[in-house]
Design a protein around this motif. Structure first.
Motif, PDB file in Angstrom:
ATOM      1  N   ASP A 132       0.830  -1.198   0.000  1.00  0.00           N
ATOM      2  CA  ASP A 132       0.000   0.000   0.000  1.00  0.00           C
ATOM      3  C   ASP A 132       0.871   1.257   0.000  1.00  0.00           C
ATOM      4  N   SER A 155       2.287   1.924  -3.329  1.00  0.00           N
ATOM      5  CA  SER A 155       1.273   1.918  -4.399  1.00  0.00           C
ATOM      6  C   SER A 155       1.466   0.743  -5.348  1.00  0.00           C
ATOM      7  N   THR A 188      -0.503  -2.025  -5.119  1.00  0.00           N
ATOM      8  CA  THR A 188      -1.603  -2.947  -4.861  1.00  0.00           C
ATOM      9  C   THR A 188      -2.342  -3.369  -6.107  1.00  0.00           C
ATOM     10  N   VAL A 216      -4.770  -8.192  -1.311  1.00  0.00           N
ATOM     11  CA  VAL A 216      -3.877  -7.341  -2.096  1.00  0.00           C
ATOM     12  C   VAL A 216      -4.680  -6.235  -2.775  1.00  0.00           C
ATOM     13  N   ALA A 217      -5.864  -6.603  -3.268  1.00  0.00           N
ATOM     14  CA  ALA A 217      -6.694  -5.602  -3.948  1.00  0.00           C
ATOM     15  C   ALA A 217      -7.641  -4.897  -2.976  1.00  0.00           C
TER      16      ALA A 217
END
Lengths: 1078, 273
Positions: free
Chosen positions: A911, A914, A916, A985-986
């Protein structure tokens, strides 16, 4: 917009109730809308228009929900198709790779000895009384009227000979050694080498038929099918002999209807927990039978206590000493009851490794012992130094298949047709050790049988036996000419004849071992091609162009604009194409596969061959091509599968270098260390990259999480179970000692430490995003913590039961309590946990504040908005984790606890950087972590490390499908937990307005599966390429099996856990917060 | 539906690049450290020495290879002072000390040091007299000793890093520790000498944002080389040179010298994208 600090303290978190939150949210929204309306200059609002708008809104919500559900179904369909492709690839490769042997129906006949076809004289020995009949001896003079076979399961050779190192499994069974030394003409003891796989069922096949088992049979170990091939028991039955069986019921399933019913006493063989029932049955019934020898001709007694003690405690345990002493006394008592016409054989079917398990082909697993006893002097030694049994199993071993011709000839029956073994020297050498004529005769008869079998086999298989120098055929010709020459001499040198035929047998056996049943290269190639095409498809799928909504996501203005457009009846294009992509993919797959499946099936039906699956490989390939075409059509440019960032390259390098490493046995053996190396590399790179972050807070957090990630990985790597090939550079820590399979007392503390710390740590990850609201405190702090605590209690009870800490307690009391406790934990984690996950509201709190003096201007804040998706989905991961935590041993539970912390750290790292959404590094690292923790939970890519006893954690006996499921959750806890974590992850740090989450999850899952598919492809290709390698069955083949199994399990878990979890989660969040488009 | 959302609005809790550019823009001066590549002193001695020292180190390593394989600990121990002395001479002769003219230490004051942008070997007019005196200024020996102390202090963290990559925790301590010492002396010592304890410069070095020069090149090369040096260890070739930590040391020296040479020539001034 007030700063967050003002708001958090204003009001206590809302009660964890779904409806309350929804109500609060709606009320807040209304208040806000009212406030907005008030502020608007056009204050006059038409009632009619407002109602219309509400209706539109409701309709839009339903439409969006429906669209999500449809897209989910098609996505799941796509993954189902991918699962099918993987299964087809694995099945085809396996069918060609795992050796299969042609079963021949021929049987040996008493009055037709195989020497009839030989070029030399038929008989070497002068005719004996009753020659050619079972009573006198079919092919060789009959020596014994009956035989007693005592099979002590997992009797390793070193258990039987004096070692004197004080180990608890040594020098506890001295009787057989002593008798062999004291009266060599009555008894002999020799190492007894099993042909892998060393599972009991395979061994019994080898011990009765004399053939080499093939790996393809391994799968039937739990089903147990009758032996159709010619074997000793079949010959005995045909000769009218009666057989009795006591103990392990595997015999009953292999030889149904062979045994005299009222005398035989089979016992269930799979209850590893039970050390005594089977043995007690054997000992109770065998002695009465010894007094009624007229009722039977063969008595098979199969004891399981030693094997179960090994599985349960490992060899270095007092229970093992006690068991071996009991066996020693038993054999001693039995020997006293043996009459002159009876042969007593005591043997093991395989050994056990350092922890007491077996199944593979390490030295400890294949080295068993054979002891034969006769009360009259029969046995001899050809050299005086052979009197003392060999000190180790490396000296003068016999093959287990050698028992078959030996026993057959001694009992006067024909040698089974398929036999490849040779007579054991001691049994035919005579008390003086000089009966070379007998030895030569037995050897020649056996060799002729082998030759006859080989001829039949090559005729059936359609291959020829070329007579090149050193080939079995040439050796046979040489042996026959020696025989003819020696037979003519006055003082015949039978020893030369004996060794000539023995040479032929050895060469044939060697050839069979290396060449047994050919690898089917065509099927293997099909498997590899299908798997490779599947990997390519997935690569294109995950690298396809995005839906281009990345930029717009967090712009409320744009969302509002879009929404009003949709209210007016506009259908946005993005949504349409998005729904269509997976739908068209599935359609293309069906379209490609169906004609060939049907065609193949019809053709098979027409020709009556029964291979309805013959169209499958072509159907898979065509459907893959169709999907690829569709994927390329869906976008203007051909997507590049090459990574665009350094992170992407790192993911590629990790995956590829590991795959290339599978070509080397060293890198395969040291996979656990290599994974740690990669994980630390990632941690170091992410710690350094964190220095690039703009603010000091971010830099600190990034470095902190990276360092934690590294240290946790190194700490977890301490938990390991070494495989034999890693010795002596490796120390096992998973159990109390290297020769045990129980946990050390200090290890029992680990689950409690995890239960104390892990929930608090998880809370620490949720608090910064204000997500520790709603159900989260109760779920994590109480339910989850309590589940982990109970798992710790289970392992205490288990240790108390195994170690017999409380001898005063009623027998089985602790076992009963612990099994019910385990069932309760699993039920709570998986059934109640899933229900709670479906029902749970998002982990948010709605806070309304009225600023002082401005009562009309209410401000509404939703705590946890920014992580609404991730914080809620986390519950599912915790459910799965609790189940795996219980089923792993305490040390493994500790590793899984560290694993969870690593997952959360990884999510924060992703995260912060950036990474992800678009980078493949997140799912790849999860895949590496999952594989890494396969090793830290006490496993290796070797059959012997499967913790079969985990089947008995929640159950008393084997029950389908629960027992295999428990073993699977134990074995693959790492990959399964990793799969459950993939959606995070998303989803982590994702707010309810985020669009296209399902698509992102599916992509992440795609990258994750690509890792495992590449590993499976690599192990497949290497195992196929190195199919003649010395280490094939020790290293490459087990790794291939593991990779295939993990791939299929990850595919299934991806659909059943990850995708289903995302569906439930998105519906729950969407119902409260409304539906973002797309 | 513009609800007030404290969490979203706070600094960094949602994904997506929305807040990132603004934050970057705000912090730009401090977050994008601009450090200049280190130049070798323009004196003829330094220019000659920059080629001699790598050769010396390489030949020392080649000479010590057999003893190293035979007895890693004592060889590493005896060669460490020699390597340290060579490095000491190298930094004193070739490199500008932290804070001196040409030293890459202070990053914030980059503007005033326009005179630094000189190609290697190119003589700059302004660098006569006082500047030249500053190059060999009195702080150089002190700086070198301090840097050496700092490098020694870095050994324990490096040891922990080795352990994290899978080295044994409490066996072969001398092996791992000496390997870490060599790594510190070879790659960190010159960095300490030229950058001192300037946080910004070290951040740029750690984040691979520093421009390549001999020092940074040697640093990157040593770490990458040591990383690659682990590759042959698991192989079952049963060679003596597979012994811990011979391969690591090979990679370390090879990588460091290669990185130093390339960083000082081909890649000088270039940055990792």
């Amino acid at each position: 917009m007030a700063p967050p600090a003002n708001l958090t303290k204003n009001k206590a978190p809302a009660p964890p109730d779904y409806k309350t939150i929804k109500k609060q949210f709606d009320a807040a929204k209304r208040a806000k809308a009212a406030q907005d309306a008030e502020q608007e200059t056009t204050a006059v609002v038409d009632d009619e228009q407002a109602r219309l708008r509400d209706r539109h809104k409701a309709a839009l919500k339903i439409a969006r929900k429906k669209s999500f559900e449809a897209r989910w179904a098609w996505t799941a369909g796509f993954w189902l198709w991918m699962l099918c492709i993987h299964i087809v690839a694995i099945a085809y490769f396996t069918s060609g790779f795992l050796l299969t042997r042609l079963m021949l129906d021929e049987k040996s006949v008493c009055d037709a000895p195989p020497t009839l076809n030989a070029s030399g004289p038929v008989d070497l020995l002068p005719a004996w009384n009753g020659k050619g009949t079972p009573d006198g001896g079919c092919w060789h003079p009959r020596t014994f009227q009956r035989a007693v076979i005592v099979l002590i399961d997992a009797l390793r050779y070193d258990f039987t000979v004096p070692v004197g190192d004080g180990a608890r499994f040594h020098d506890a069974l001295p009787f057989m050694y002593k008798t062999s030394v004291a009266s060599p003409e009555k008894a002999f003891l020799r190492p007894f080498i099993a042909d892998p796989p060393t599972s009991t069922l395979q061994r019994l096949k080898g011990l009765t038929t004399g053939t080499l088992p093939t790996l393809a049979d391994l799968g039937s170990s739990f089903a147990g099918t009758a032996i159709e091939e010619d074997n000793i028991l079949m010959q005995l039955r045909d000769a009218g002999r009666r057989m009795v069986h006591l103990g392990d019921d595997t015999w009953e399933s292999l030889f149904p209807g062979y045994f005299v019913g009222n005398l035989s006493h089979p016992e269930d063989s799979f209850n590893v927990w039970d050390l005594h029932t089977v043995d007690n049955t054997v000992m109770k019934h065998i002695f009465p039978l010894m007094d009624r020898t007229e009722d039977w001709d063969l008595l098979v007694a199969h004891c399981l206590g030693v094997d179960h003690a090994g599985h349960r405690y490992g060899p270095d345990h007092d229970e093992m000493t006690a068991k071996l002493r009991q066996m020693d006394a038993f054999i001693q008592d039995l020997t006293a009851k043996i009459d002159d016409d009876t042969l007593l054989i005591v043997m093991g079917d395989h050994g056990m490794d350092a922890k007491g398990d077996h199944g593979g082909e390490s030295d400890d697993e294949v080295e068993s012992a054979l002891w034969m006893y006769s009360s009259r002097p029969i046995f001899g030694r050809t050299k005086s130094e052979f009197v003392e049994p060999p000190a180790t199993a490396k000296i003068r071993p016999v093959n287990q298949i050698d028992l078959v011709p030996t026993l057959s000839l001694l009992l006067g029956i024909p040698i089974p047709f398929n036999n490849l073994g040779r007579p054991i020297e001691e049994a035919f050498a005579g008390p003086k050790g000089t009966a070379w004529d007998m030895l030569a005769a037995a050897e020649r008869t056996t060799a002729a049988g082998i030759r006859r079998y080989q001829a039949s086999y090559s005729a059936a298989r359609g291959s020829d036996q070329a007579e090149t120098p050193g080939s079995p055929a040439a050796l046979w010709a040489k042996a026959e000419s020696t025989y003819v020459k020696v037979a003519g001499q006055k003082k015949a040198d039978w020893a030369a004849v004996h060794s000539a035929f023995a040479e032929y047998q050895a060469a044939t056996l060697k050839k069979c071992k290396s060449l047994w049943a050919k690898f089917d290269l065509k099927s293997m190639a099909i498997g590899i091609v299908v798997m490779a095409s599947g990997v390519i498809t997935l690569l294109v799928y995950v690298n396809r162009d995005g839906d281009d909504d990345e930029e717009a996501i967090d712009d409320p203005e744009l969302d509002l604009a879009e929404q009003s457009l949709q209210l007016l009846g506009h259908k946005p294009n993005a949504e349409d194409t998005a729904v269509q992509l997976e739908k068209t993919l599935v359609a293309a797959a069906m379209f490609g596969a169906f004609p060939f499946l049907l065609g193949g099936a019809l053709q098979a039906l027409h020709s009556g061959t029964g291979d309805w699956y013959r169209g499958v490989p072509f159907a898979s390939l065509v459907s893959i091509v169709a999907v690829l075409v569709r994927l390329f059509e869906a976008q203007e440019t051909i997507p590049s599968v090459f990574p665009k960032t350094a992170w992407g390259w790192m993911a590629v390098i990790f995956t590829l270098s590991q795959s290339i490493g599978f070509a080397s046995n060293s890198y395969t053996i040291w996979e656990d260390s290599i994974l740690l190396f990669f994980l630390t590399t990632f941690g170091v790179v992410s710690a350094l990259t964190a220095l690039r972050l703009p603010t000091l807070t971010q830099r600190t957090l990034g470095t902190f999480h990276s360092v934690v990630f590294i240290l946790l990985g190194r700490l977890a790597s301490v938990s390991k179970l070494c495989r034999e090939e890693q010795m002596p550079y490796c120390t096992s820590t998973y159990y109390a000692s290297a020769t045990s399979s129980t946990s050390a007392p200090w290890q029992l503390v680990i689950p409690f430490l995890i239960s104390l710390s892990l929930p608090t740590i998880i809370k620490g990850f949720l608090t910064p995003s204000r997500s520790y609201h709603g159900l989260a405190p109760g779920y994590i702090n109480y339910a989850f913590r309590f589940g982990l605590f109970l798992a710790g209690v289970y392992w205490i009870l288990d240790a108390a039961d195994s170690g017999n800490w409380f001898p005063s307690l009623r027998e089985k009391l602790l076992k009963n309590i612990s099994v019910y406790l385990a069932q309760m934990i699993l039920g709570t984690a998986l059934v109640a946990g899933t229900t709670a996950f479906i029902w749970a509201p998002p982990s948010v709190a709605v806070v309304t504040t009225a600023e002082a003096g401005q009562t009309t201007k209410a401000k509404v804040a939703i705590l946890g908005w920014g992580n609404a998706h991730g914080a809620r989905y986390l519950f599912l991961l915790l459910n799965i984790l609790t189940a795996c935590f219980l089923l792993s041993k305490p040390m493994g539970g500790g590793a899984l606890g560290l694993f969870t912390w690593q997952i959360l750290s990884l999510l924060e790292i992703l995260d912060l950087n950036s990474l992800t959404t678009s980078s493949p590094i997140g799912p790849t690292m999860l895949a590496l972590l999952g594989t890494f923790h396969f090793f830290t939970t006490g496993h290796q890519a070797a059959l012997a490390t499967i913790q079969w006893d985990s089947a008995f954690i929640p159950l008393f006996t084997i029950r389908y499908p629960w027992s295999p499921l428990a073993v699977a959750l134990n074995t693959l806890a790492g990959p399964i937990v990793a799969t459950a974590a993939v959606p995070l992850v998303a989803l982590w740090k994702t707010d309810p307005h985020r669009k296209g989450l399902l698509e992102k999850v599916s992509r992440a899952l795609g990258v994750f599966v690509v890792y495992f598919a590449v590993e499976a492809l690599a192990t497949m290709a290497w195992a196929g390429h190195l199919r003649r390698h010395l280490m094939l069955y020790r290293v490459f083949s087990p790794r291939f099996m593991l990779a295939s199994l993990v791939l299929v399990v990850v595919d299934i878990a991806g659909i059943v856990v990850a995708l289903a979890g995302v569906r439930v989660n998105t519906l729950a969040v969407g119902d409260v917060f409304g539906w973002p488009s797309g | 539906m513009p609800l007030i959302d404290p969490v979203t609005m706070s600094s960094s809790l949602t994904k997506g690049g929305a807040q990132l550019p603004t934050a970057k823009g705000k912090d730009a001066p401090s977050s994008e450290p601009t450090i200049q590549p280190i130049q070798i002193k323009p004196t003829p001695v330094a220019q000659a020495a920059r080629h001699v020292f790598p050769l010396l180190l390489a030949s020392l390593f080649a000479l010590q290879f057999r003893p190293l394989v035979a007895d890693p600990v004592s060889t590493m121990l005896t060669s460490l002072p020699v390597v340290a002395l060579l490095q000491l001479a190298y930094v004193l002769v070739c490199l500008p000390a932290a804070g001196s003219q040409g030293g890459g230490a202070s990053t914030a004051s980059g503007k005033q040091k326009t005179g630094r942008k000189v190609r290697p070997g190119e003589k700059k007019k302004g660098m006569g007299g006082g500047a030249a005196a500053e190059l060999v200024g009195p702080n150089a020996p002190v700086a070198s000793i301090l840097s050496l102390v700092l490098s020694v202090l870095a050994i324990p963290p490096l040891y922990i890093a080795f352990v994290c990559f899978g080295a044994p925790l409490y066996t072969l301590v001398a092996h791992t520790g000496l390997c870490a010492a060599h790594l510190a002396v070879l790659s960190l010592f010159p960095l300490f000498y030229v950058h001192g304890v300037d946080g910004g410069a070290w951040r740029a070095v750690g984040a691979f944002q520093a421009p390549f020069d001999e020092v940074f090149g040697g640093f990157v090369g040593a770490f990458v080389g040591a990383w690659l040096g682990a590759v042959p260890i698991p192989l079952d070739w049963d060679r003596d040179w597979q012994r811990w930590p011979v391969t690591i040391l090979c990679g370390l020296y090879g990588g460091c010298l290669l990185g130093r040479v390339l960083g000082g020539s081909l890649f000088w001034g270039k940055r990792v994208a």
